[in-house]
Motif scaffolding. Structure first.
Motif, PDB file in Angstrom:
ATOM      1  N   ASN A  66       0.829  -1.204   0.000  1.00  0.00           N
ATOM      2  CA  ASN A  66       0.000   0.000   0.000  1.00  0.00           C
ATOM      3  C   ASN A  66       0.866   1.257   0.000  1.00  0.00           C
ATOM      4  O   ASN A  66       0.600   2.216  -0.736  1.00  0.00           O
ATOM      5  CB  ASN A  66      -0.932  -0.025   1.214  1.00  0.00           C
ATOM      6  CG  ASN A  66      -2.019   1.019   1.119  1.00  0.00           C
ATOM      7  OD1 ASN A  66      -2.365   1.482   0.051  1.00  0.00           O
ATOM      8  ND2 ASN A  66      -2.549   1.384   2.266  1.00  0.00           N
ATOM      9  N   LEU A  90       1.026   4.169  -2.822  1.00  0.00           N
ATOM     10  CA  LEU A  90       0.811   5.568  -2.457  1.00  0.00           C
ATOM     11  C   LEU A  90       1.957   6.453  -2.942  1.00  0.00           C
ATOM     12  O   LEU A  90       1.734   7.561  -3.447  1.00  0.00           O
ATOM     13  CB  LEU A  90       0.661   5.710  -0.935  1.00  0.00           C
ATOM     14  CG  LEU A  90      -0.677   5.310  -0.356  1.00  0.00           C
ATOM     15  CD1 LEU A  90      -0.616   5.325   1.164  1.00  0.00           C
ATOM     16  CD2 LEU A  90      -1.779   6.221  -0.843  1.00  0.00           C
ATOM     17  N   PHE A 147       1.159   9.253  -5.882  1.00  0.00           N
ATOM     18  CA  PHE A 147       0.868  10.458  -5.110  1.00  0.00           C
ATOM     19  C   PHE A 147       0.931  11.691  -5.997  1.00  0.00           C
ATOM     20  O   PHE A 147       1.862  11.880  -6.770  1.00  0.00           O
ATOM     21  CB  PHE A 147       1.867  10.608  -3.954  1.00  0.00           C
ATOM     22  CG  PHE A 147       1.616  11.826  -3.115  1.00  0.00           C
ATOM     23  CD1 PHE A 147       0.587  11.854  -2.208  1.00  0.00           C
ATOM     24  CD2 PHE A 147       2.413  12.955  -3.261  1.00  0.00           C
ATOM     25  CE1 PHE A 147       0.347  12.973  -1.431  1.00  0.00           C
ATOM     26  CE2 PHE A 147       2.177  14.082  -2.494  1.00  0.00           C
ATOM     27  CZ  PHE A 147       1.146  14.092  -1.584  1.00  0.00           C
ATOM     28  N   ASN A 152      -3.917  16.491  -4.741  1.00  0.00           N
ATOM     29  CA  ASN A 152      -4.953  15.682  -4.089  1.00  0.00           C
ATOM     30  C   ASN A 152      -4.743  15.542  -2.585  1.00  0.00           C
ATOM     31  O   ASN A 152      -5.369  14.697  -1.950  1.00  0.00           O
ATOM     32  CB  ASN A 152      -4.990  14.278  -4.708  1.00  0.00           C
ATOM     33  CG  ASN A 152      -5.433  14.303  -6.150  1.00  0.00           C
ATOM     34  OD1 ASN A 152      -6.120  15.220  -6.581  1.00  0.00           O
ATOM     35  ND2 ASN A 152      -5.029  13.304  -6.906  1.00  0.00           N
ATOM     36  N   TRP A 153      -3.899  16.364  -1.982  1.00  0.00           N
ATOM     37  CA  TRP A 153      -3.558  16.170  -0.573  1.00  0.00           C
ATOM     38  C   TRP A 153      -4.758  16.331   0.352  1.00  0.00           C
ATOM     39  O   TRP A 153      -4.875  15.629   1.352  1.00  0.00           O
ATOM     40  CB  TRP A 153      -2.404  17.087  -0.149  1.00  0.00           C
ATOM     41  CG  TRP A 153      -2.807  18.520   0.020  1.00  0.00           C
ATOM     42  CD1 TRP A 153      -2.806  19.495  -0.920  1.00  0.00           C
ATOM     43  CD2 TRP A 153      -3.268  19.129   1.226  1.00  0.00           C
ATOM     44  NE1 TRP A 153      -3.243  20.678  -0.396  1.00  0.00           N
ATOM     45  CE2 TRP A 153      -3.534  20.478   0.933  1.00  0.00           C
ATOM     46  CE3 TRP A 153      -3.484  18.680   2.511  1.00  0.00           C
ATOM     47  CZ2 TRP A 153      -4.007  21.370   1.890  1.00  0.00           C
ATOM     48  CZ3 TRP A 153      -3.959  19.576   3.456  1.00  0.00           C
ATOM     49  CH2 TRP A 153      -4.211  20.900   3.137  1.00  0.00           C
ATOM     50  N   THR A 194      -7.928  15.579  -0.283  1.00  0.00           N
ATOM     51  CA  THR A 194      -8.729  14.355  -0.394  1.00  0.00           C
ATOM     52  C   THR A 194      -8.058  13.216   0.362  1.00  0.00           C
ATOM     53  O   THR A 194      -8.727  12.427   1.043  1.00  0.00           O
ATOM     54  CB  THR A 194      -8.906  13.973  -1.882  1.00  0.00           C
ATOM     55  OG1 THR A 194      -9.475  15.080  -2.578  1.00  0.00           O
ATOM     56  CG2 THR A 194      -9.801  12.762  -2.030  1.00  0.00           C
ATOM     57  N   ILE A 195      -6.737  13.133   0.270  1.00  0.00           N
ATOM     58  CA  ILE A 195      -5.998  12.070   0.950  1.00  0.00           C
ATOM     59  C   ILE A 195      -6.125  12.213   2.467  1.00  0.00           C
ATOM     60  O   ILE A 195      -6.384  11.232   3.177  1.00  0.00           O
ATOM     61  CB  ILE A 195      -4.520  12.075   0.503  1.00  0.00           C
ATOM     62  CG1 ILE A 195      -4.425  11.682  -0.965  1.00  0.00           C
ATOM     63  CG2 ILE A 195      -3.695  11.145   1.370  1.00  0.00           C
ATOM     64  CD1 ILE A 195      -3.058  11.877  -1.569  1.00  0.00           C
ATOM     65  N   ALA A 201      -9.721  11.340   3.490  1.00  0.00           N
ATOM     66  CA  ALA A 201      -9.943   9.898   3.401  1.00  0.00           C
ATOM     67  C   ALA A 201      -9.232   9.164   4.538  1.00  0.00           C
ATOM     68  O   ALA A 201      -9.757   8.196   5.090  1.00  0.00           O
ATOM     69  CB  ALA A 201      -9.470   9.373   2.053  1.00  0.00           C
ATOM     70  N   ALA A 202      -8.034   9.615   4.901  1.00  0.00           N
ATOM     71  CA  ALA A 202      -7.291   8.979   5.988  1.00  0.00           C
ATOM     72  C   ALA A 202      -8.021   9.151   7.316  1.00  0.00           C
ATOM     73  O   ALA A 202      -8.153   8.191   8.094  1.00  0.00           O
ATOM     74  CB  ALA A 202      -5.883   9.554   6.077  1.00  0.00           C
TER      75      ALA A 202
END
Length: 145
Positions: free
Chosen positions: A83, A87, A91, A95-96, A98-99, A102-103
Motif C-alpha cells: 500500500n 501511495l 501520489f 490531491n492532498w 482528499t488524501i 480519506a485517511a
C-alpha cells in the motif's frame, strides 16, 4: 494564587486505614494473593499470569494459534508495504486534501468498527463457541485479563 489562599488539607484516610478497611483480595474466580499477608507490602498485584482466568485462557493457546498469528502479522506487513509503495508511486500533490480527509475517515471508521466488534464479542461471545470462540474471543479475553 488559589493555592496560597487555601491551606493544604490532610488526606481523608491514611494508606493503613484504607488497607485495613478494604475487602480481602479474593473474588469468584479464585484470585487470591495469598503470598502477601496484612503485615507485608500490599502493593503486589494479584493480576497477571497467576490470575485464574489468565491461566485458563493460556491453556487454550495452541501452537496452531501462534502460527496463525505469525502468518497474519506477516500478511499485514506485506500489505502495508505494498500500500505504501502504491501511495508513493501515484501520489499527486494537488490531491492532498482528499488524501487527508480519506485517511481521517478511514481511522474513525476502523476505530468504530473494531470497538463495535469487541463490544459484541464481550457482550455475547463465549470461548466455547465453535471456531470463533477459540480463535477470536479467547485471545481478546486474554488481552483484557
Amino acid at each position: 494564587m488559589a493555592s496560597q489562599l487555601l491551606p493544604e488539607l490532610p488526606p481523608v484516610k491514611t494508606e493503613k486505614q484504607i488497607y485495613e478497611n478494604s475487602m480481602p483480595e479474593e473474588d469468584p474466580n479464585s484470585n487470591v494473593n495469598s503470598s502477601v499477608s496484612r503485615d507485608e507490602d500490599t502493593r503486589k498485584p494479584r493480576w497477571g499470569p497467576n490470575h485464574a482466568g489468565a491461566r485458563e485462557l493460556a491453556n487454550l493457546y495452541s501452537k496452531g494459534k501462534r502460527i496463525q498469528e505469525i502468518i497474519c502479522v506477516i500478511i499485514c506487513l506485506v500489505l502495508m508495504a505494498l500500500n505504501f509503495y502504491y501511495l508513493c508511486c501515484h501520489f499527486q500533490l494537488q490531491n492532498w486534501t482528499t488524501i487527508v480527509f480519506a485517511a481521517v475517515c478511514g481511522i474513525v471508521t476502523a476505530d468504530f468498527c473494531s470497538g463495535l466488534t469487541h463490544w459484541g464479542a464481550d457482550t455475547w461471545g463465549s470461548v466455547e463457541l465453535p471456531i470463533l470462540g477459540k480463535n477470536f474471543i479467547r485471545p481478546d479475553r486474554k488481552s483484557v485479563v
